[in-house]
Design a protein around this motif. Structure first.
Motif, PDB file in Angstrom:
ATOM      1  N   GLY A 267       0.824  -1.214   0.000  1.00 52.65           N
ATOM      2  CA  GLY A 267       0.000   0.000   0.000  1.00 52.65           C
ATOM      3  C   GLY A 267       0.851   1.254   0.000  1.00 52.65           C
ATOM      4  O   GLY A 267       0.559   2.218  -0.720  1.00 52.65           O
ATOM      5  N   LEU A 268       1.922   1.249   0.797  1.00 55.83           N
ATOM      6  CA  LEU A 268       2.841   2.385   0.839  1.00 55.83           C
ATOM      7  C   LEU A 268       3.492   2.608  -0.522  1.00 55.83           C
ATOM      8  O   LEU A 268       3.618   3.741  -0.999  1.00 55.83           O
ATOM      9  N   LEU A 269       3.884   1.520  -1.161  1.00 54.63           N
ATOM     10  CA  LEU A 269       4.533   1.613  -2.471  1.00 54.63           C
ATOM     11  C   LEU A 269       3.565   2.111  -3.541  1.00 54.63           C
ATOM     12  O   LEU A 269       3.894   3.012  -4.327  1.00 54.63           O
ATOM     13  N   GLY A 287      -6.837  17.561   0.340  1.00 50.56           N
ATOM     14  CA  GLY A 287      -6.307  16.222   0.113  1.00 50.56           C
ATOM     15  C   GLY A 287      -5.741  15.611   1.386  1.00 50.56           C
ATOM     16  O   GLY A 287      -5.971  14.425   1.679  1.00 50.56           O
ATOM     17  N   VAL A 288      -4.988  16.416   2.150  1.00 53.19           N
ATOM     18  CA  VAL A 288      -4.441  15.924   3.424  1.00 53.19           C
ATOM     19  C   VAL A 288      -5.569  15.470   4.341  1.00 53.19           C
ATOM     20  O   VAL A 288      -5.517  14.380   4.934  1.00 53.19           O
ATOM     21  N   LEU A 289      -6.610  16.276   4.471  1.00 49.00           N
ATOM     22  CA  LEU A 289      -7.717  15.948   5.365  1.00 49.00           C
ATOM     23  C   LEU A 289      -8.479  14.718   4.874  1.00 49.00           C
ATOM     24  O   LEU A 289      -8.870  13.855   5.682  1.00 49.00           O
ATOM     25  N   LEU A 290      -8.686  14.610   3.575  1.00 50.62           N
ATOM     26  CA  LEU A 290      -9.443  13.481   3.036  1.00 50.62           C
ATOM     27  C   LEU A 290      -8.716  12.165   3.276  1.00 50.62           C
ATOM     28  O   LEU A 290      -9.319  11.181   3.752  1.00 50.62           O
ATOM     29  N   PHE A 291      -7.426  12.126   2.968  1.00 50.66           N
ATOM     30  CA  PHE A 291      -6.693  10.867   3.135  1.00 50.66           C
ATOM     31  C   PHE A 291      -6.453  10.555   4.611  1.00 50.66           C
ATOM     32  O   PHE A 291      -6.371   9.384   4.995  1.00 50.66           O
ATOM     33  N   GLN A 292      -6.359  11.589   5.463  1.00 51.12           N
ATOM     34  CA  GLN A 292      -6.252  11.327   6.892  1.00 51.12           C
ATOM     35  C   GLN A 292      -7.555  10.744   7.431  1.00 51.12           C
ATOM     36  O   GLN A 292      -7.541   9.866   8.299  1.00 51.12           O
ATOM     37  N   LEU A 293      -8.677  11.218   6.905  1.00 56.45           N
ATOM     38  CA  LEU A 293      -9.962  10.652   7.284  1.00 56.45           C
ATOM     39  C   LEU A 293     -10.042   9.176   6.894  1.00 56.45           C
ATOM     40  O   LEU A 293     -10.535   8.337   7.674  1.00 56.45           O
ATOM     41  N   THR A 294      -9.517   8.848   5.712  1.00 55.05           N
ATOM     42  CA  THR A 294      -9.491   7.455   5.272  1.00 55.05           C
ATOM     43  C   THR A 294      -8.662   6.596   6.225  1.00 55.05           C
ATOM     44  O   THR A 294      -9.057   5.472   6.580  1.00 55.05           O
ATOM     45  N   CYS A 295      -7.521   7.119   6.665  1.00 54.48           N
ATOM     46  CA  CYS A 295      -6.680   6.383   7.616  1.00 54.48           C
ATOM     47  C   CYS A 295      -7.423   6.167   8.936  1.00 54.48           C
ATOM     48  O   CYS A 295      -7.344   5.088   9.538  1.00 54.48           O
ATOM     49  N   GLY A 296      -8.134   7.188   9.404  1.00 55.74           N
ATOM     50  CA  GLY A 296      -8.879   7.042  10.650  1.00 55.74           C
ATOM     51  C   GLY A 296      -9.968   5.989  10.552  1.00 55.74           C
ATOM     52  O   GLY A 296     -10.147   5.166  11.468  1.00 55.74           O
ATOM     53  N   LEU A 297     -10.720   5.988   9.442  1.00 56.29           N
ATOM     54  CA  LEU A 297     -11.758   4.980   9.250  1.00 56.29           C
ATOM     55  C   LEU A 297     -11.163   3.582   9.169  1.00 56.29           C
ATOM     56  O   LEU A 297     -11.773   2.601   9.639  1.00 56.29           O
ATOM     57  N   PHE A 320      -1.595   3.183   2.081  1.00 54.93           N
ATOM     58  CA  PHE A 320      -1.761   3.850   0.791  1.00 54.93           C
ATOM     59  C   PHE A 320      -1.906   5.356   0.972  1.00 54.93           C
ATOM     60  O   PHE A 320      -1.399   6.151   0.171  1.00 54.93           O
ATOM     61  N   GLY A 321      -2.592   5.769   2.037  1.00 56.17           N
ATOM     62  CA  GLY A 321      -2.840   7.187   2.240  1.00 56.17           C
ATOM     63  C   GLY A 321      -1.652   7.967   2.754  1.00 56.17           C
ATOM     64  O   GLY A 321      -1.574   9.190   2.562  1.00 56.17           O
ATOM     65  N   ILE A 322      -0.691   7.306   3.403  1.00 52.64           N
ATOM     66  CA  ILE A 322       0.402   8.029   4.051  1.00 52.64           C
ATOM     67  C   ILE A 322       1.265   8.818   3.069  1.00 52.64           C
ATOM     68  O   ILE A 322       1.523  10.010   3.290  1.00 52.64           O
ATOM     69  N   PRO A 323       1.747   8.237   1.948  1.00 56.49           N
ATOM     70  CA  PRO A 323       2.549   9.058   1.030  1.00 56.49           C
ATOM     71  C   PRO A 323       1.754  10.180   0.382  1.00 56.49           C
ATOM     72  O   PRO A 323       2.323  11.228   0.043  1.00 56.49           O
TER      73      PRO A 323
END
Length: 451
Positions: A267-269, A287-297, A320-323
């Motif tokens: 996922g990171l790759l 974008g930062v907020l959206l992908f952070q929300l995905t990580c939280g869920l 996947f969301g971290i990078p």
């Protein structure tokens, strides 16, 4: 035409590749040294101390190293970092070959490398923002995240295999070789520099440079809010990072742990490849907020899940969301922060977010062992309330910690989305490269200050 305009894509890629190879070599040594430490001492605490030595010194020195990066030529910061790391690797190799290597040697050299890396990160970030056009910053940061992903995913696997073949001595010598490949482009290529600042009173003092960086952040509340948001997210990630292994081993075996770790690495790759090809969202804060929300869920799902395929999918989605988060936030800083202040601002960002990991590592174990795990074992205090929902027994208290971590992430993201100065960062104009470092451009209404 500026020196940056003459710095071709091929030259930029050669510097990037050299830094990636050097990072890969350092990751090989870090993994192998941790294995050696655990095998030598047999203690988890001493192994954890290596992680602390690798994180804390660089965090504490961040504001000072950022000020030095803004004062020095960029080449100097990069060479200093790579040279110190290479020398420490050679010292370890010499001690090991002569039979003199002791655990305290590993602590000291790791701490020194951590201090040196505090120069490399802001210097390389400033270099990227100097030579890459603003419209391509997202893709450039995606490539950087790709290099980090390759090191994090490939280095442990390669190091484990190399330990059985060449041992720690061979890995240290290989790391020294990657150091040479990392510094070679820095010696051979003309690294573009920022416009020199002039002052009739001479160069400002180091303390004044540090103060100016802090003053800029205080005068830009949206940036400070972004750093605090990323710091809170980093703390939550650090807590769950420690808990992954005991959670999975409570459900299955080491083979399953390897499967989930691989899923996260993939996922990171993939996220890094997507960021380098896409360049990230046009509205970077969103974008930062959206992908952070995905990580939280994703963390919330972990709290309820016991199916290994489901957990593997969640691991992929989280990493996947971290990078994408890192690439978008870095591109935002490179776009809006004045060039003369970028080293300090990048270093402040690393310090504020980086200090969360040692704190998270220190708290997560005791919280799991002394509070949450006993509470959801048979007869525990939370069994009547949550036992039916989450389950009882080994690992379910840790699952509750994942659920709480995900819920906190979602709430933190919601609060950040409601903060107007943070949202307004997307609308800030691109910073000009011109202002003197001794006169930091504190935002005013005429400069488009945030509401």
């Amino acid at each position: 035409m500026t020196a940056a305009a003459h710095f071709s894509l091929g030259r930029a890629l050669s510097v990037w590749l050299g830094q990636v190879l050097s990072l890969f070599g350092s990751s090989l040594t870090s993994f192998a040294l941790g294995v050696w430490m655990y095998q030598t001492t047999g203690g988890v605490t001493r192994f954890a101390l290596i992680m602390l030595c690798a994180a804390l010194p660089g965090v504490l020195l961040g504001p000072v190293t950022g000020a030095l990066v803004d004062r020095w030529p960029l080449r100097r910061g990069l060479l200093l970092s790579d040279t110190v790391a290479g020398l420490m690797t050679m010292v370890l190799a010499l001690l090991l070959l002569t039979g003199q290597l002791r655990p305290w040697h590993a602590y000291v050299t790791t701490a020194i490398v951590s201090m040196a890396s505090a120069f490399q990160q802001p210097a390389f970030a400033v270099l990227v923002s100097t030579v890459v056009p603003p419209q391509h910053l997202g893709r450039a940061n995606g490539l950087i995240q790709l290099g980090l992903a390759c090191a994090q995913l490939g280095a442990p696997l390669a190091s484990a295999a190399l330990l059985a073949v060449v041992g720690l001595e061979g890995i240290l010598l290989l790391d020294a070789g990657t150091f040479l490949l990392g510094v070679l482009p820095l010696f051979l290529l003309r690294i573009p520099e920022r416009p020199a600042s002039t002052s009739v009173e001479g160069p400002p003092s180091l303390l004044s440079l540090v103060r100016e960086g802090g003053a800029y952040l205080r005068g830009t509340p949206g940036l400070l809010a972004l750093f605090l948001f990323l710091a809170g997210s980093n703390f939550i990630t650090g807590v769950v990072e420690v808990l992954v292994t005991p959670l999975v081993l409570a459900l299955a075996d080491v083979k399953a742990l390897g499967m989930l770790t691989t899923a996260g690495g993939v996922g990171l790759l993939v996220g890094s490849v997507v960021m380098s090809a896409w360049g990230g969202p046009r509205r970077q804060v969103h974008g930062v907020l959206l992908f952070q929300l995905t990580c939280g869920l994703s963390l919330v799902v972990v709290g309820f899940g016991t199916s290994l395929p489901l957990l593997a999918a969640v691991s992929f989605a989280f990493f996947f969301g971290i990078p994408l988060i890192n690439g978008a936030s870095q591109s935002l800083l490179q776009r809006i922060v004045p060039l003369a202040l970028r080293g300090r601002v990048f270093a402040f960002s690393s310090a504020i977010t980086g200090m969360m990991l040692p704190l998270a590592y220190s708290l997560s174990g005791p919280l799991a062992d002394l509070v949450f795990e006993p509470a959801l074992r048979p007869g525990g205090s939370l069994v009547p309330l949550l036992g039916t929902l989450i389950g009882t027994g080994a690992g379910r208290g840790i699952a509750l910690m994942f659920l709480l971590a995900g819920t906190l992430t979602v709430l933190l993201t919601g609060l950040a989305a409601l903060h107007r100065p943070l949202r307004a960062l997307d609308a800030r104009p691109e910073a000009s490269p011109g202002p003197s470092a001794s006169e930091p451009p504190i935002p005013t209404s005429s400069e488009g200050a945030l509401p």
